[in-house]
Design a protein around this motif. Structure first.
Motif, mmCIF file in Angstrom:
data_model
loop_
_atom_site.group_PDB
_atom_site.id
_atom_site.type_symbol
_atom_site.label_atom_id
_atom_site.label_comp_id
_atom_site.label_asym_id
_atom_site.label_seq_id
_atom_site.Cartn_x
_atom_site.Cartn_y
_atom_site.Cartn_z
ATOM 1 N N LEU A 196 94.376 83.068 1.214
ATOM 2 C CA LEU A 196 93.487 83.099 2.377
ATOM 3 C C LEU A 196 93.240 84.526 2.854
ATOM 4 C CD1 LEU A 196 94.394 79.959 2.474
ATOM 5 C CD2 LEU A 196 93.263 80.121 4.676
ATOM 6 N N HIS A 197 94.244 85.362 2.740
ATOM 7 C CA HIS A 197 94.048 86.765 3.109
ATOM 8 C C HIS A 197 93.024 87.417 2.178
ATOM 9 C CE1 HIS A 197 97.071 86.623 6.121
ATOM 10 N NE2 HIS A 197 98.099 86.537 5.313
ATOM 11 N N SER A 256 95.970 76.576 6.252
ATOM 12 C CA SER A 256 95.468 77.803 6.860
ATOM 13 C C SER A 256 96.473 78.230 7.916
ATOM 14 C CB SER A 256 94.110 77.450 7.461
ATOM 15 O OG SER A 256 93.668 78.381 8.394
ATOM 16 N N LEU A 257 96.688 79.522 8.042
ATOM 17 C CA LEU A 257 97.700 80.050 8.955
ATOM 18 C C LEU A 257 97.305 79.865 10.430
ATOM 19 C CD1 LEU A 257 99.297 83.523 8.331
ATOM 20 C CD2 LEU A 257 98.491 82.945 10.597
ATOM 21 N N GLY A 258 96.035 80.115 10.722
ATOM 22 C CA GLY A 258 95.560 80.051 12.104
ATOM 23 C C GLY A 258 95.966 78.773 12.833
ATOM 24 N N ASP A 285 91.714 84.465 9.742
ATOM 25 C CA ASP A 285 92.550 83.262 9.654
ATOM 26 C C ASP A 285 93.403 83.166 10.916
ATOM 27 O OD1 ASP A 285 93.805 81.000 8.867
ATOM 28 O OD2 ASP A 285 94.961 81.898 7.243
ATOM 29 N N MET A 286 92.743 82.881 12.013
ATOM 30 C CA MET A 286 93.413 82.815 13.313
ATOM 31 C C MET A 286 92.581 81.918 14.212
ATOM 32 S SD MET A 286 96.041 83.919 14.926
ATOM 33 C CE MET A 286 96.584 85.097 13.671
#
Lengths: 542, 542
Positions: free
Chosen positions: A118-119, A85-87, A156-157
């Protein structure tokens, strides 16, 4: 890195069945499954671990290294891993793609936007949320109770300010109500995507999502909001597995990454089943330690998808054993044989637990440079006493070559005929299921359910959903629900505070203690160290 | 559809300089620019329109059709268009990829996630937002005034409930304050991405973003938050132009799509400059009508990027003229020559305005099946009286062939030596710039500035930023700031309510009237009609 078309060719995937995202990433086309589906399945190897702790065991590293090693000893192997996950990459340094000579490439892109899965999940999640508020704004014919909407928003943050918010302030901006954001990996859509067999199953599961309750306290589902087809449109490509490679050119399917507490913490069923058709051995991992990860892998993922695991690898490190044996982080580099012995109790229980599922276990001792000879020997002695195979793994330093002994032992274990069984029967009541897990795996003396949890269980029964498996949301650090209790405790009870219904994913989330579904950033976020270099490389990510 | 590698080959782009996203979409690699930069530029054609109205002119359709037609008459042409936003596709039916025989493919994917550019912008935007709140949470050494944070959050969704919110409720969740979400296309990062020449310029512009003010009322910038490098990491691929094709195989660079009110409404400088190196003619479009779109294209985009447009196409339809001449939507299909004449006054003013920029104009009459012969003839007569070239465009029905006459007239116009000039000088004060636009283009008698706007202008002056061009945020439907006043009004004043500083994008946003940066969904959202069909096609999008 080899071109991804070449990696695909290695496992018999033609270029027509590949949708490239740049030169080193690809999605597998829908048509591939039709070509593959009649083939026999390879053997499924689960990589799990002792209870995680700050000393580090190295589960993802070992999964990658083992898949490389199996290929080295002539076993055609594909790894099936979770998508980062980017977050969290912006929060605490470190991606989820392994390191050293056991890593997946291109690490930076996998850790960032990757192929947009995920987006897509974030978009589908927030479309449903927007359509709920929009439905109420335009007359609320479904009579949704605005105080009983359980579908939050997602991003996703790591953003603590969005945990608890009020939306719909101002004239013309819909109803004013409390709401909150979760991180995308905690979205039920992520769990659904990972448990869906195909597009039709995905659609049916999305239909079943309970978004809230109406003024008669009856569930309102995503299908009632008429959002599901549009959500399927948004997830059209996200359901296709992503193909990448390890640093040694072993094919890896990275696909889906649900939370391991409020969800089941395993990569997608679609990727696992595809991998099983493409290779003789599929190495996959589950979240956290075996008490949570392996249990959910067996009782939720394997049950729902009809998978039969052939072996389980339990990753440990001498450091992690010592931490579990009471040594502080600062003292981990000092030899301490009694602590190794004490910490081994934790591993021992996990091994016993895995045997309860009828799955042969192999211990992977992930080697650190600070391990002493005597410590390593102690671990092997204890494993022998327990009658469990163990192998030293040096995959960080040596890649696949450092895992050959492990690979050989895993392959041998997997050749035994499977005696896989679930821990509980789906016909048991939810209470019985939780009690079975606590008694048999955690070794607690009992479970106490809060009045709210008991009320939800009644509701679940009334809705005819008590056959669903349970998904334990417990601290990963301990067999108990208190993170500070290490080792192999007995004589404790587990307190269930709340039960949540993930009707689309198909499980009951059993919460013990408080739960955070939106992380925050630390005082010095990892984001501050990220750079795009002149040549386009990204640094600071891992 | 042809494979995208083939489309690329047509314009001399080798496969090595292509990053494929599936078979029909690709990003252009960074290395391509180094190969191209010494080449001479092609001619730049702007497609703009009369004031938009519900009758529809067909600007994007004509842009696509014209680029096809130019190729048909032997002029090597690439179109450079804006990237659609996902949110609005869920709201009111219709994407932004043309239709009939003048459309861009693959339309469904372009209208949805495409190559992830908007998701990357959303992520970069929200990372900055999270890092601002995180900075305050961890001690606020920059002394940011929580009541004066101007950086909101962003989402690519139509979600009115998020317009005005309170964040940071609950213990440990940061400071409690008012906030709101805008749609991603309204993010300053979108405007910045579209105006940046390259990665270094992108970084410098992101640095300059003003996120709020400190307790001494001094600006706090994104660079102070130390978020910019991580934002650049997130935008690493988003800054690369996307290559797709029209239904006739004309290459199209689709890249960036900022709001046309609070931003400049044009696709990216990087894509435009790349296209100019790849083709003899580049056809691009600007948002809304010529009063906003063309003015900003000339005074902001061309000024900042050093571009010289060779011709402008003004798209009209007989229907749109009649609407501007006072006809109701229900009556548009009845012949009405006096209404055509009255509505022509609107077009006439736009033509006069474009001439003020020294750019030759050509009128494209986008043909509808309901147009009568007499109506079309009237338009041509009036154009002849005005001394402006006009051509009937039937590109919806016939593709490029339906635009050959238009293409020939445009090519001829573009062969004249350029006399391009800006409307105002950057050394004029912001007030003078606005007054020049209102007097010269809108033909209003004056401008009134609110006290708040005047105060901001003083601040801007003190910050040494009064050289920035102005970006008018006005209703697109009228030359005035009142949408109901059609035609070619005079004797009105424009009221400036607020000035916002987009210091990274490099312009002052001049707001007239209220402004909505987060759309809502209608009672029956377009999302309800979306489907993934059995064969994987998406229906219901356009």
């Amino acid at each position: 890195m080899k071109p991804i078309v070449e990696i695909a060719r290695q496992i018999g995937i033609s270029e027509e069945n590949l949708e490239q995202y740049g030169k080193f990433k690809a999605k597998l086309a829908d048509e591939l499954w039709d070509e593959l589906k009649e083939r026999p399945d390879g053997k499924l190897i689960l990589v799990t671990a002792m209870n995680p702790n700050p000393a580090g065991a190295g589960k993802t590293l070992t999964t990658i290294g083992l898949s490389q090693a199996l290929n080295l000893i002539g076993k055609k192997t594909v790894a099936a891993l979770r998508e980062p996950s980017l977050g969290p990459c912006m929060g605490i340094k470190g991606g989820a793609t392994g390191s050293g000579k056991a890593q997946i490439l291109p690490a930076d892109e996998i850790n960032l936007h990757f192929t947009g899965d995920l987006h897509a999940i974030t978009s589908a999640h927030n479309l449903l949320a927007a359509m709920i508020d929009n439905h109420i704004h335009h007359g609320n014919t479904l009579r949704i109770n605005p105080k009983k909407i359980v579908w939050k928003r997602a991003m996703d943050m790591n953003d603590r300010a969005l945990r608890q918010i009020v939306v719909g302030l101002g004239d013309g901006n819909g109803i004013t109500r409390e709401d909150g954001f979760m991180i995308t990996t905690a979205s039920e859509i992520m769990a659904i995507l990972c448990l869906s067999e195909n597009r039709e199953d995905l659609r049916e599961r999305l239909n079943q999502i309970i978004i809230g309750y109406d003024t008669d306290d009856q569930p309102v589902r995503a299908q009632d909001i008429q959002a599901v087809d549009a959500m399927c449109v948004m997830l059209k490509d996200a359901i296709k597995p992503n193909l990448v490679q390890t640093i040694e050119g072993t094919p890896v399917l990275i696909h889906g990454g649900p939370f391991a507490n409020i969800a089941h913490g395993c990569s997608s069923v679609v990727a696992t089943k595809t991998a099983l058709k493409l290779a003789d051995y599929v190495v996959t991992e589950a979240g956290f330690g075996a008490d949570l990860g392996a249990e959910k892998f067996f009782d939720i993922k394997c049950r729902q998808a009809g998978l039969t695991p052939s072996a389980a690898v339990v990753v440990i490190s001498v450091r992690a054993l010592k931490f579990n044996g009471g040594v502080k982080v600062a003292d981990l580099e000092t030899e301490n044989l009694p602590a190794v012995r004490r910490g081994f109790e934790n591993l021992k229980r996990h091994i016993e637990n895995i045997r309860k599922f009828g799955v042969p276990a192999v211990v992977a001792v992930n080697h650190f440079i600070t391990d002493t000879q005597a410590e390593v020997e102690t671990v092997f002695e204890l494993c022998q006493e327990l009658g469990v195979e163990a192998a030293l793994s040096r995959v960080w330093e040596k890649g696949g070559e450092g895992g050959v002994d492990l690979a050989e032992k895993v392959a041998r274990a997997a050749e035994q005929p499977s005696q896989f069984r679930f821990l509980y029967d789906e016909q048991q009541s939810a209470k019985e299921k939780v009690e079975t897990i606590v008694r048999e795996l955690y070794r607690g003396s009992g479970v106490t359910f809060s009045p709210a949890a008991l009320k939800t269980l009644q509701k679940v029964e009334a809705m005819g959903l008590s056959h669903l498996p349970v998904c334990m949301a417990k601290t990963p650090y301990s067999f108990t629900d208190r993170p500070e209790i290490l080792g192999a405790p007995t004589d404790f009870t587990i307190s269930v505070s709340e039960i949540r219904l993930s009707a689309g994913a198909g499980f009951l989330v059993v919460l013990t203690g408080s739960l955070m579904t939106m992380p925050g950033l630390p005082k010095k976020p990892a984001a501050e160290a990220l750079r795009v270099e002149q040549d386009g490389r990204i640094t600071g990510l891992s």
